[in-house]
Enzyme design. Structure first.
Site, mmCIF file in Angstrom:
data_model
loop_
_atom_site.group_PDB
_atom_site.id
_atom_site.type_symbol
_atom_site.label_atom_id
_atom_site.label_comp_id
_atom_site.label_asym_id
_atom_site.label_seq_id
_atom_site.Cartn_x
_atom_site.Cartn_y
_atom_site.Cartn_z
ATOM 1 N N ALA A 155 -92.018 42.620 -94.288
ATOM 2 C CA ALA A 155 -93.469 42.828 -94.310
ATOM 3 C C ALA A 155 -93.857 44.046 -93.475
ATOM 4 O O ALA A 155 -93.190 45.077 -93.547
ATOM 5 C CB ALA A 155 -94.186 41.564 -93.848
ATOM 6 N N CYS A 156 -94.905 43.936 -92.677
ATOM 7 C CA CYS A 156 -95.437 45.098 -91.968
ATOM 8 C C CYS A 156 -94.488 45.636 -90.895
ATOM 9 O O CYS A 156 -94.678 46.751 -90.414
ATOM 10 C CB CYS A 156 -96.789 44.766 -91.341
ATOM 11 N N ALA A 157 -93.497 44.854 -90.511
ATOM 12 C CA ALA A 157 -92.526 45.305 -89.517
ATOM 13 C C ALA A 157 -91.331 46.006 -90.154
ATOM 14 O O ALA A 157 -90.387 46.386 -89.452
ATOM 15 C CB ALA A 157 -92.040 44.116 -88.684
ATOM 16 N N PHE A 357 -95.363 45.324 -86.738
ATOM 17 C CA PHE A 357 -95.473 43.874 -86.587
ATOM 18 C C PHE A 357 -96.330 43.304 -87.701
ATOM 19 O O PHE A 357 -97.184 43.987 -88.260
ATOM 20 C CB PHE A 357 -96.065 43.503 -85.218
#
Length: 371
Positions: A155-157, A357
């Protein structure tokens, strides 16, 4: 073991942008139509009326003023409210491949390298166009360089995890130069009919070249990386290959981005601040050594909280740059955008932190020092 160095980055920005005012106008048209169409059920208490959105609220809550998208017409159509893309044939490059090649072109130019110099391609992002073949292998084919490639998703990490993976490959000797690419078409996973999240995301693609120090020319040495995950349903996307087989069928809204924003803010901010602080200290550094924080662009208030906890004070101008007002949240690509745009003024020896994160929960800290 060889140390790894980030020697170049690239950024592809889509051709179209949507302001908060444009987005709110389309959303409020949808709300007005929905409430009128369901007036009797609303009056009878069977349905709750939808509430309109507001541009000023969006900015105060998130720091977002605008976002870039690959196609805005379908998003701003109250009867559609999702982007409109031409279906690609199997023998032509995918849309995400095209975005990646554009970002890679700038990245390699900034690093002074050619496609043939690349050993591996890692595609690290939140959403992939298909399960297989891997997007990284498609990118490798059209790039004309690289021995192997693979996809990864945290995902965003994802960018932080991708940088650690590249650094580990270099340390282990399986590659000398690794391209890490982050194509994100977040507009396609966003429910633009959800008031709580319709403003959050934008589209973009970034790329970073990671090289072994003995073949690198300048750049930012990776002093260390640290990753952390903790399972949570507070950020979720239930889209997947099992959807057609599920009974009962999930709603379309449940197959797109969903989050409990308040809970995410409460959980993730402290988790990320603790991760960065512990990582920096374990490297023998202190808060005063950090010249810059390139943070995931999720929410300006969350980033300010993280910066205050890491630095022990309010960040000064330039210590925590943001692109939220222009790009919005671009998932995995966002900390790379900030790094790409705000690193030229750092001097040799300066230490900074790149951190991604998000869903999982997942977080990754990458401590860098300018050569």
């Amino acid at each position: 073991m060889k140390n790894a160095v980030i020697t170049g980055t690239g950024l592809y920005t889509p051709p179209e942008a949507i302001s908060n005012d444009e987005l709110v106008a389309a959303f409020n048209q949808y709300v007005e139509h929905y409430n009128a169409e369901n007036a009797d059920a609303i009056a009878a208490g069977e349905l709750e009326p939808l509430q309109p959105s507001d541009s000023d609220f969006i900015y105060k809550a998130s720091g977002i003023r605008s976002r870039y998208v690959m196609e805005k017409g379908g998003i701003l159509d109250p009867e559609r409210m999702r982007p409109r893309f031409r279906t690609r044939g199997n023998d032509e490059p995918s849309l995400m491949c095209e975005m990646s090649l554009a970002a890679i072109d700038e990245c390699l130019a900034n690093a002074g390298r050619e496609p043939g110099d690349v050993d591996a391609v890692i595609t690290a992002c939140s959403n992939l166009p298909r399960p297989y073949p891997a997007l990284a292998v498609e990118i490798q084919e059209y790039l004309g360089g690289g021995v192997f490639g693979f996809d990864m998703n945290v995902a965003c990490a994802s960018a932080a995890f991708g940088l650690q993976t590249a650094a580990n490959m270099i340390a282990g000797g399986s590659a000398r130069r690794v391209l890490m690419v982050n194509p994100e078409i977040c507009s396609a996973h966003l429910n633009f009919r959800d008031r709580d999240s319709h403003f959050i995301f934008g589209d973009v693609c970034t790329a970073a070249l990671v090289e072994a120090e003995d073949v690198a020319d300048g750049g930012f040495e990776i002093l260390g990386t640290r990753l952390k995950t903790k399972f949570s349903n507070n950020i979720r996307n239930n889209f997947g290959f099992l959807n057609p087989s599920e009974e009962p069928q999930r709603s379309n809204a449940d197959r797109r981005f969903v989050q409990n924003g308040r809970r995410v803010f409460k959980d993730v901010g402290p988790m990320v601040a603790e991760l960065i602080t512990g990582h920096v200290n374990d490297l023998g550094l202190a808060a005063g050594d950090i010249k810059r924080l390139w943070l995931h662009q999720a929410n300006i208030n969350m980033n300010s909280l993280i910066a205050r906890r890491v630095l022990g004070r309010d960040p000064e101008t330039g210590e925590m740059p943001s692109v939220l007002d222009e790009y919005a949240n671009t998932s995995s690509a966002s900390p790379v955008i900030v790094f790409h745009k705000y690193h030229d003024d750092l001097a040799s020896g300066d230490v900074a932190v790149l951190c991604g994160f998000g869903a999982g929960y997942s977080a990754g800290s990458v401590v860098l020092r300018r050569n």
